[in-house]
Design a protein around this motif. Structure first.
Motif, PDB file in Angstrom:
ATOM      1  N   UNK A 185       0.639  -1.031   0.016  1.00 21.67           N
ATOM      2  CA  UNK A 185      -0.025  -0.014   0.037  1.00 21.67           C
ATOM      3  C   UNK A 185       1.066   1.097   0.015  1.00 21.67           C
ATOM      4  N   UNK A 186       0.857   2.244  -0.731  1.00 17.59           N
ATOM      5  CA  UNK A 186       1.433   3.264  -1.215  1.00 17.59           C
ATOM      6  C   UNK A 186       0.894   4.330  -0.831  1.00 17.59           C
ATOM      7  N   UNK A 187       1.233   5.415   0.263  1.00 18.42           N
ATOM      8  CA  UNK A 187       0.681   6.538   0.730  1.00 18.42           C
ATOM      9  C   UNK A 187       1.414   7.645   0.452  1.00 18.42           C
ATOM     10  N   UNK A 188       1.066   8.604  -0.641  1.00 14.23           N
ATOM     11  CA  UNK A 188       1.776   9.853  -0.695  1.00 14.23           C
ATOM     12  C   UNK A 188       1.173  11.055   0.059  1.00 14.23           C
ATOM     13  N   UNK A 189       2.148  11.740   0.604  1.00 11.46           N
ATOM     14  CA  UNK A 189       1.750  12.771   1.705  1.00 11.46           C
ATOM     15  C   UNK A 189       2.307  14.275   0.639  1.00 11.46           C
ATOM     16  N   UNK A 190       1.073  14.969   0.310  1.00 13.12           N
ATOM     17  CA  UNK A 190       1.297  16.198  -0.217  1.00 13.12           C
ATOM     18  C   UNK A 190       2.010  15.937  -1.622  1.00 13.12           C
ATOM     19  N   UNK A 191       1.926  14.810  -2.404  1.00  7.83           N
ATOM     20  CA  UNK A 191       2.708  14.845  -3.543  1.00  7.83           C
ATOM     21  C   UNK A 191       1.725  14.831  -4.804  1.00  7.83           C
ATOM     22  N   UNK A 192       2.327  14.553  -5.919  1.00  6.22           N
ATOM     23  CA  UNK A 192       1.496  14.551  -7.182  1.00  6.22           C
ATOM     24  C   UNK A 192       0.191  13.498  -7.158  1.00  6.22           C
ATOM     25  N   UNK A 193      -1.033  14.134  -7.478  1.00  6.48           N
ATOM     26  CA  UNK A 193      -2.227  13.368  -7.370  1.00  6.48           C
ATOM     27  C   UNK A 193      -2.433  12.572  -8.636  1.00  6.48           C
ATOM     28  N   UNK A 194      -1.622  12.653  -9.799  1.00  2.00           N
ATOM     29  CA  UNK A 194      -1.887  12.116 -10.953  1.00  2.00           C
ATOM     30  C   UNK A 194      -1.272  10.689 -11.302  1.00  2.00           C
ATOM     31  N   UNK A 195      -0.556  10.093 -10.263  1.00  2.00           N
ATOM     32  CA  UNK A 195      -0.242   8.938 -10.380  1.00  2.00           C
ATOM     33  C   UNK A 195      -1.154   7.789  -9.760  1.00  2.00           C
ATOM     34  N   UNK A 196      -1.243   6.672 -10.873  1.00  3.98           N
ATOM     35  CA  UNK A 196      -2.070   5.839 -10.576  1.00  3.98           C
ATOM     36  C   UNK A 196      -1.628   4.830  -9.283  1.00  3.98           C
ATOM     37  N   UNK A 197      -2.570   4.529  -8.701  1.00  2.00           N
ATOM     38  CA  UNK A 197      -2.236   3.434  -7.895  1.00  2.00           C
ATOM     39  C   UNK A 197      -2.310   3.647  -5.961  1.00  2.00           C
ATOM     40  N   UNK A 198      -1.255   4.812  -5.781  1.00  2.00           N
ATOM     41  CA  UNK A 198      -1.316   5.103  -4.280  1.00  2.00           C
ATOM     42  C   UNK A 198      -2.262   5.874  -4.121  1.00  2.00           C
ATOM     43  N   UNK A 199      -2.697   5.927  -2.765  1.00  2.00           N
ATOM     44  CA  UNK A 199      -3.411   6.973  -1.724  1.00  2.00           C
ATOM     45  C   UNK A 199      -2.815   8.100  -1.799  1.00  2.00           C
ATOM     46  N   UNK A 200      -3.279   9.340  -2.050  1.00  2.00           N
ATOM     47  CA  UNK A 200      -2.709  10.623  -1.810  1.00  2.00           C
ATOM     48  C   UNK A 200      -3.230  11.475  -0.686  1.00  2.00           C
ATOM     49  N   UNK A 201      -2.547  11.610   0.269  1.00  2.00           N
ATOM     50  CA  UNK A 201      -3.251  12.326   1.633  1.00  2.00           C
ATOM     51  C   UNK A 201      -2.708  13.737   1.414  1.00  2.00           C
ATOM     52  N   UNK A 202      -3.316  14.822   1.148  1.00  2.00           N
ATOM     53  CA  UNK A 202      -2.981  16.106   0.672  1.00  2.00           C
ATOM     54  C   UNK A 202      -3.685  17.036   1.883  1.00  2.00           C
ATOM     55  N   UNK A 203      -3.152  18.160   2.118  1.00  2.00           N
ATOM     56  CA  UNK A 203      -3.523  19.353   2.890  1.00  2.00           C
ATOM     57  C   UNK A 203      -3.964  20.371   2.002  1.00  2.00           C
ATOM     58  N   UNK A 210      -8.240  -5.025  -1.034  1.00  2.00           N
ATOM     59  CA  UNK A 210      -7.874  -4.372  -2.312  1.00  2.00           C
ATOM     60  C   UNK A 210      -8.824  -3.288  -2.431  1.00  2.00           C
ATOM     61  N   UNK A 211     -10.149  -3.681  -2.638  1.00  2.00           N
ATOM     62  CA  UNK A 211     -11.299  -3.111  -2.756  1.00  2.00           C
ATOM     63  C   UNK A 211     -11.802  -1.879  -1.822  1.00  2.00           C
ATOM     64  N   UNK A 212     -11.172  -2.005  -0.939  1.00  2.00           N
ATOM     65  CA  UNK A 212     -11.125  -0.988   0.288  1.00  2.00           C
ATOM     66  C   UNK A 212     -10.459   0.232  -0.095  1.00  2.00           C
ATOM     67  N   UNK A 213      -9.256  -0.032  -0.899  1.00  2.00           N
ATOM     68  CA  UNK A 213      -8.160   0.843  -1.030  1.00  2.00           C
ATOM     69  C   UNK A 213      -8.521   2.105  -1.772  1.00  2.00           C
ATOM     70  N   UNK A 214      -8.386   3.219  -1.319  1.00  2.00           N
ATOM     71  CA  UNK A 214      -8.871   4.222  -2.197  1.00  2.00           C
ATOM     72  C   UNK A 214      -7.683   5.035  -2.778  1.00  2.00           C
ATOM     73  N   UNK A 215      -8.129   5.546  -3.997  1.00  2.00           N
ATOM     74  CA  UNK A 215      -6.884   6.375  -4.732  1.00  2.00           C
ATOM     75  C   UNK A 215      -7.150   7.820  -4.283  1.00  2.00           C
ATOM     76  N   UNK A 216      -8.222   8.190  -3.996  1.00  2.00           N
ATOM     77  CA  UNK A 216      -8.402   9.853  -3.507  1.00  2.00           C
ATOM     78  C   UNK A 216      -8.923   9.791  -2.318  1.00  2.00           C
TER      79      UNK A 216
END
Length: 341
Positions: A147-165, A314-320
């Motif tokens: 599971x990949x979580x990006x913090x305040x990173x790009x939101x156009x990469x497919x696959x990870x969740x992006x947690x943004x402020x 995997x079905x629970x994993x959000x991308x946004x």
């Protein structure tokens, strides 16, 4: 006689000393497993004599789960990153996860190497605090079950969740706070780091100003830190027409700017210049600064991360993930709103 062996003691050694089977040792140290009290007593006594500890890594890997969460980060000594890491590692431990911190320089090559390390250690997940990972490496992590979580990173990469402020909306609010304080000559103090979150703050502030027909000065005197903020003040006030309202995209920049403005140019804060920061690090609240800023809700952010990592399928994993809104913290570095007559 000392029965402790050099190196890690195996479950096989415990079984031999206790006179039981290898599976009996495993059941003794597995919650809810069936084992008689007599067997449990013999195993625990042998384990204590040998100094045995369960190998959770090996046990997890046998079930395709290491319970390791990779945390890719740079600039660890900075107050905001240190606070985020402290909260993150503590909360991960509450759900049985171990944070593996990988210190990077934040550039593409070091972040790529860090991601590969998380794969080598079979990490269950990876949290990227610094740098923008290559999309192909992200895809490789996801394909390996991470599971990949990006913090305040790009939101156009497919696959990870992006947690943004909510950077843009907050920067616009900073602009309006300065304007309501009567500031007319504005400036933005940013950073040469050029990360997505910093650029979002800078661009949103400029857009709000331009919509009012204003053109703030922009100074990027170095990487995101105290020294760059101080240098920005020296550049702005070494010529005539310096700003009376400044938005610094981080608190560290703001504190450096404030000190240089006061001590090198004898400016009063907020009478001569109003200053707003972003992050609400501990130092922002110190009496000598009293910085008006926007607090990044670290506890809320980490709770969201823990919730994401606690999801099972995997079905629970959000991308946004809905963006988290910083909280305005009003102190004494901005003039009160002028009285209207």
């Amino acid at each position: 006689m000392d029965t402790r062996e050099k190196g890690f003691v195996s479950a096989e050694t415990v079984a031999r000393l206790a006179g039981v089977s290898r599976s009996a040792v495993s059941r003794t140290f597995t919650d809810g497993a069936s084992v008689s009290e007599a067997t449990r007593k013999k195993v625990l006594e042998a384990a204590d004599a040998l100094g045995y500890h369960v190998n959770h890594l090996a046990r997890g890997l046998s079930h395709d789960r290491s319970n390791i969460i990779g945390i890719i980060v740079s600039e660890i000594p900075t107050p905001y990153q240190a606070r985020l890491l402290d909260e993150m590692t503590r909360q991960l431990q509450t759900i049985g996860k171990i944070g593996m911190v990988i210190n990077t320089t934040g550039d593409a090559a070091s972040v790529a190497n860090a991601l590969r390390q998380t794969l080598n250690f079979r990490a269950d997940g990876v949290i990227v605090l610094s740098g923008t990972p290559d999309a192909s490496l992200i895809a490789s992590c996801v394909a390996n079950g991470q599971r990949v979580i990006l913090i305040n990173r790009s939101d156009h990469i497919e696959g990870p969740a992006n947690l943004a402020v909510e950077n843009a909306e907050t920067a616009q609010e900073a602009y309006h706070l300065l304007r309501r304080a009567g500031c007319r000559q504005l400036a933005v103090v940013s950073s040469t780091a050029g990360t997505p979150s910093l650029m979002a703050r800078e661009n949103a502030f400029l857009a709000a100003a331009m919509a009012d027909g204003l053109a703030p000065s922009v100074v990027k005197a170095g990487p995101t830190g105290y020294a760059a903020g101080a240098e920005a003040a020296r550049q702005l006030y070494s010529r005539s027409g310096g700003p009376d309202g400044v938005f610094c995209v981080t608190d560290l920049l703001a504190l450096g700017f404030m000190d240089a403005a006061r001590h090198a140019f004898s400016l009063r804060v907020p009478q001569d210049v109003s200053i707003i920061g972003f992050d609400d690090i501990e130092q922002a609240g110190w009496e000598s600064y009293g910085l008006t800023t926007f607090r990044q809700p670290v506890e809320e952010m980490v709770e969201a991360i823990v919730q994401l990592l606690s999801q099972t399928g995997p079905a629970d994993w959000p991308h946004a993930v809905p963006p988290i809104k910083p909280v305005p913290i009003w102190r004494k570095s901005v003039l009160p709103r002028p009285e209207t007559t």
